[in-house]
Write a protein that holds these residues in place. Structure first.
Motif, PDB file in Angstrom:
ATOM      1  N   VAL A 172       0.985  -1.133  -0.021  1.00 25.31           N
ATOM      2  CA  VAL A 172      -0.011  -0.061   0.092  1.00 25.31           C
ATOM      3  C   VAL A 172       0.888   1.364   0.154  1.00 25.31           C
ATOM      4  N   ILE A 173       2.130   1.101   0.863  1.00 26.32           N
ATOM      5  CA  ILE A 173       2.658   2.394   0.851  1.00 26.32           C
ATOM      6  C   ILE A 173       3.594   2.679  -0.528  1.00 26.32           C
ATOM      7  N   THR A 174       3.894   1.558  -1.012  1.00 25.90           N
ATOM      8  CA  THR A 174       4.537   1.725  -2.344  1.00 25.90           C
ATOM      9  C   THR A 174       3.634   2.064  -3.450  1.00 25.90           C
ATOM     10  N   MET A 175       2.296   1.855  -3.316  1.00 26.29           N
ATOM     11  CA  MET A 175       1.577   2.092  -4.424  1.00 26.29           C
ATOM     12  C   MET A 175       0.952   3.540  -4.207  1.00 26.29           C
ATOM     13  N   LEU A 176       1.069   3.941  -3.061  1.00 25.38           N
ATOM     14  CA  LEU A 176       0.661   5.554  -2.527  1.00 25.38           C
ATOM     15  C   LEU A 176       1.745   6.624  -3.011  1.00 25.38           C
ATOM     16  N   LEU A 177       3.031   5.909  -3.013  1.00 25.28           N
ATOM     17  CA  LEU A 177       4.235   6.626  -3.534  1.00 25.28           C
ATOM     18  C   LEU A 177       4.267   6.613  -5.106  1.00 25.28           C
ATOM     19  N   MET A 178       3.684   5.490  -5.645  1.00 31.33           N
ATOM     20  CA  MET A 178       3.564   5.385  -7.064  1.00 31.33           C
ATOM     21  C   MET A 178       2.750   6.460  -7.776  1.00 31.33           C
ATOM     22  N   ILE A 179       1.390   6.404  -6.905  1.00 31.39           N
ATOM     23  CA  ILE A 179       0.403   7.367  -7.493  1.00 31.39           C
ATOM     24  C   ILE A 179       0.987   8.855  -7.294  1.00 31.39           C
ATOM     25  N   SER A 180       1.406   9.216  -6.009  1.00 30.11           N
ATOM     26  CA  SER A 180       1.731  10.700  -5.783  1.00 30.11           C
ATOM     27  C   SER A 180       2.975  11.200  -6.511  1.00 30.11           C
ATOM     28  N   LEU A 181       3.913  10.321  -6.605  1.00 27.66           N
ATOM     29  CA  LEU A 181       5.061  10.857  -7.078  1.00 27.66           C
ATOM     30  C   LEU A 181       5.177  10.813  -8.712  1.00 27.66           C
ATOM     31  N   VAL A 182       4.998   9.383  -9.006  1.00 31.85           N
ATOM     32  CA  VAL A 182       5.214   8.622 -10.426  1.00 31.85           C
ATOM     33  C   VAL A 182       4.404   9.533 -11.145  1.00 31.85           C
ATOM     34  N   GLU A 236       1.606  11.543 -10.759  1.00 27.76           N
ATOM     35  CA  GLU A 236       1.035  12.590 -10.537  1.00 27.76           C
ATOM     36  C   GLU A 236       2.373  13.627 -10.925  1.00 27.76           C
ATOM     37  N   LEU A 237       3.612  13.468 -10.646  1.00 25.62           N
ATOM     38  CA  LEU A 237       4.716  14.509 -10.899  1.00 25.62           C
ATOM     39  C   LEU A 237       5.409  14.181 -12.044  1.00 25.62           C
ATOM     40  N   VAL A 238       5.537  13.064 -12.708  1.00 20.13           N
ATOM     41  CA  VAL A 238       6.086  12.592 -13.945  1.00 20.13           C
ATOM     42  C   VAL A 238       5.149  12.595 -15.043  1.00 20.13           C
ATOM     43  N   VAL A 239       3.978  11.964 -14.921  1.00 18.62           N
ATOM     44  CA  VAL A 239       3.115  11.712 -16.275  1.00 18.62           C
ATOM     45  C   VAL A 239       1.886  12.779 -16.193  1.00 18.62           C
ATOM     46  N   ARG A 240       1.816  13.254 -15.039  1.00 20.43           N
ATOM     47  CA  ARG A 240       0.627  14.195 -14.965  1.00 20.43           C
ATOM     48  C   ARG A 240      -0.648  14.167 -15.721  1.00 20.43           C
ATOM     49  N   PRO A 241      -1.158  13.044 -15.693  1.00 23.17           N
ATOM     50  CA  PRO A 241      -2.619  12.750 -16.388  1.00 23.17           C
ATOM     51  C   PRO A 241      -3.712  13.826 -15.973  1.00 23.17           C
ATOM     52  N   PRO A 285      -7.831  13.185 -16.214  1.00 26.37           N
ATOM     53  CA  PRO A 285      -7.705  13.253 -14.728  1.00 26.37           C
ATOM     54  C   PRO A 285      -6.609  12.740 -14.086  1.00 26.37           C
ATOM     55  N   TRP A 286      -6.407  12.967 -12.738  1.00 27.33           N
ATOM     56  CA  TRP A 286      -5.352  12.512 -12.088  1.00 27.33           C
ATOM     57  C   TRP A 286      -5.582  11.118 -11.702  1.00 27.33           C
ATOM     58  N   TYR A 287      -6.716  10.326 -11.552  1.00 27.48           N
ATOM     59  CA  TYR A 287      -6.883   9.087 -11.460  1.00 27.48           C
ATOM     60  C   TYR A 287      -7.046   8.255 -12.581  1.00 27.48           C
ATOM     61  N   ALA A 288      -6.491   8.783 -13.704  1.00 26.02           N
ATOM     62  CA  ALA A 288      -6.720   8.114 -15.066  1.00 26.02           C
ATOM     63  C   ALA A 288      -6.310   6.739 -14.991  1.00 26.02           C
ATOM     64  N   PRO A 289      -7.166   5.702 -15.358  1.00 25.24           N
ATOM     65  CA  PRO A 289      -7.297   4.289 -15.474  1.00 25.24           C
ATOM     66  C   PRO A 289      -6.030   3.861 -16.134  1.00 25.24           C
ATOM     67  N   GLN A 290      -5.439   4.281 -16.997  1.00 24.30           N
ATOM     68  CA  GLN A 290      -4.491   3.886 -17.901  1.00 24.30           C
ATOM     69  C   GLN A 290      -3.150   3.890 -17.207  1.00 24.30           C
ATOM     70  N   LEU A 291      -2.900   4.777 -16.146  1.00 20.39           N
ATOM     71  CA  LEU A 291      -1.537   4.953 -15.140  1.00 20.39           C
ATOM     72  C   LEU A 291      -1.488   4.316 -13.933  1.00 20.39           C
ATOM     73  N   VAL A 292      -2.800   4.379 -13.318  1.00 23.32           N
ATOM     74  CA  VAL A 292      -2.986   4.080 -11.935  1.00 23.32           C
ATOM     75  C   VAL A 292      -2.922   2.539 -11.790  1.00 23.32           C
ATOM     76  N   VAL A 293      -1.867   1.909 -11.895  1.00 23.79           N
ATOM     77  CA  VAL A 293      -1.392   0.450 -11.567  1.00 23.79           C
ATOM     78  C   VAL A 293      -0.597   0.242 -10.539  1.00 23.79           C
ATOM     79  N   PRO A 294      -0.691  -0.942  -9.561  1.00 24.31           N
ATOM     80  CA  PRO A 294       0.432  -1.142  -8.635  1.00 24.31           C
ATOM     81  C   PRO A 294       1.831  -1.258  -9.222  1.00 24.31           C
ATOM     82  N   GLY A 295       2.631  -1.093  -8.481  1.00 23.60           N
ATOM     83  CA  GLY A 295       4.022  -1.246  -9.012  1.00 23.60           C
ATOM     84  C   GLY A 295       4.523  -2.837  -9.064  1.00 23.60           C
ATOM     85  N   ASN A 296       5.485  -3.302  -9.533  1.00 24.32           N
ATOM     86  CA  ASN A 296       5.950  -4.480  -9.721  1.00 24.32           C
ATOM     87  C   ASN A 296       6.981  -4.794  -8.798  1.00 24.32           C
TER      88      ASN A 296
END
Length: 298
Positions: A144-154, A156-161, A163-174
């Motif tokens: 969960v912590i790594t998932m939140l980091l993925m959403i908040s940092l990668v 929202e800051l790198v891709v910046r979709p 809407p912010w919850y764009a389903p194409q990008l919000v997926v758990p890290g490997n």
């Protein structure tokens, strides 16, 4: 009269010209068809894989499984079952993600993430060997912590979709494989270092100091596949995500950028996840009196 005659002649010549060029328009040349196909691929249409293509891919796995059985390696059935399971899971996930993307509903996005996180916990615990019971909570918290980091940092800051919850990008890290490998290596190392750990504790070391060599080796082992992929991608191999986007008709340079962002995120989040899980679980190897706890008592 001359004007009408010239007009009629021009009309007949124009009509004849159109009649002459119409068959060519109806039958595009071979080069033209290839040009249209290439433009369709580069515009994002890509190549469509039909059922026959999937069947051929399964036949390739079946041949490999048959070779395994002939060599008496005894992994043919496992290989074939894993391939069929992967095909079904990927197709089902593709249908689900397609529905979520079309609906554009944030609650559906987070629902899919929750299901994937629960499945990730189960897979991590099933892959890890020699671990004690009761680690579902720490594993889930790490994911969960790594998932939140993925959403908040990668995301929202790198891709910046938008809407912010764009389903194409919000997926758990490997990070599932890294967690499983790290946990297995940690408990294996602690069992191998039992005498050393007892000696360190007798000399006044804290449980963290006694377990630190095992923690370091487990984190290094968990990061090894990721660092190897980072070092070889682009020269030795073309990673799967980049290759998939290019085959699907995406821009190769843009696909390379996305692939690097994914690799960088996986490397960073894998280290974070391993560090978190080690911090939360190393105490399971010690008693309340800071003594070494053997595997049968954990």
């Amino acid at each position: 009269g001359q004007g009408r005659l010239d007009h009629g002649q021009r009309g007949r010549r124009g009509h004849g010209h159109r009649a002459h060029t119409a068959p060519s328009a109806r039958r595009p040349s071979h080069t033209h068809r290839h040009t249209v196909l290439r433009e369709a691929v580069m515009s994002g249409n890509g190549y469509v894989i039909d059922n026959w293509g999937l069947l051929v891919a399964l036949l390739m796995v079946a041949v490999a499984a048959l070779v395994s059985e002939l060599m008496r390696i005894s992994i043919g059935k496992t290989l074939m079952w894993s391939a069929i399971r992967a095909l079904v899971q990927l197709c089902v996930m593709g249908v689900i993600i397609g529905y979520v993307i079309r609906s554009n509903n944030p609650w559906l996005v987070f629902g899919v993430i929750a299901v994937m996180l629960v499945a990730a916990v189960q897979i991590t615990l099933s892959r890890a060997k020699g671990i004690p019971k009761g680690l579902a909570g720490p594993v889930l918290l790490s994911l969960v912590i790594t998932m939140l980091l993925m959403i908040s940092l990668v995301t929202e800051l790198v891709v910046r979709p938008h809407p912010w919850y764009a389903p194409q990008l919000v997926v758990p890290g490997n990070t599932v494989s890294a967690l499983a490998v790290g946990l297995s290596r940690f408990y294996e190392s602690m069992n191998e270092r039992r005498d050393e750990v007892d000696t360190l504790l007798a000399l006044g070391a804290t449980p963290w100091e006694a377990a630190r060599p095992s923690i370091v080796s487990s984190i290094r082992l968990g990061l090894l596949p990721t660092t190897a992929s980072l070092a070889s991608c682009g020269i030795v191999t073309i990673p799967g995500m980049m290759a998939g986007q290019v085959i699907a008709g995406g821009d190769p340079l843009n696909a390379a950028k996305y692939q690097f962002v994914v690799f960088a995120a996986i490397a960073a989040l894998t280290l974070v996840a391993d560090a978190l899980i080690m911090t939360m679980t190393y105490r399971t190897c010690f008693t309340d009196k800071d003594q070494y706890k053997p595997p049968e008592d954990r």
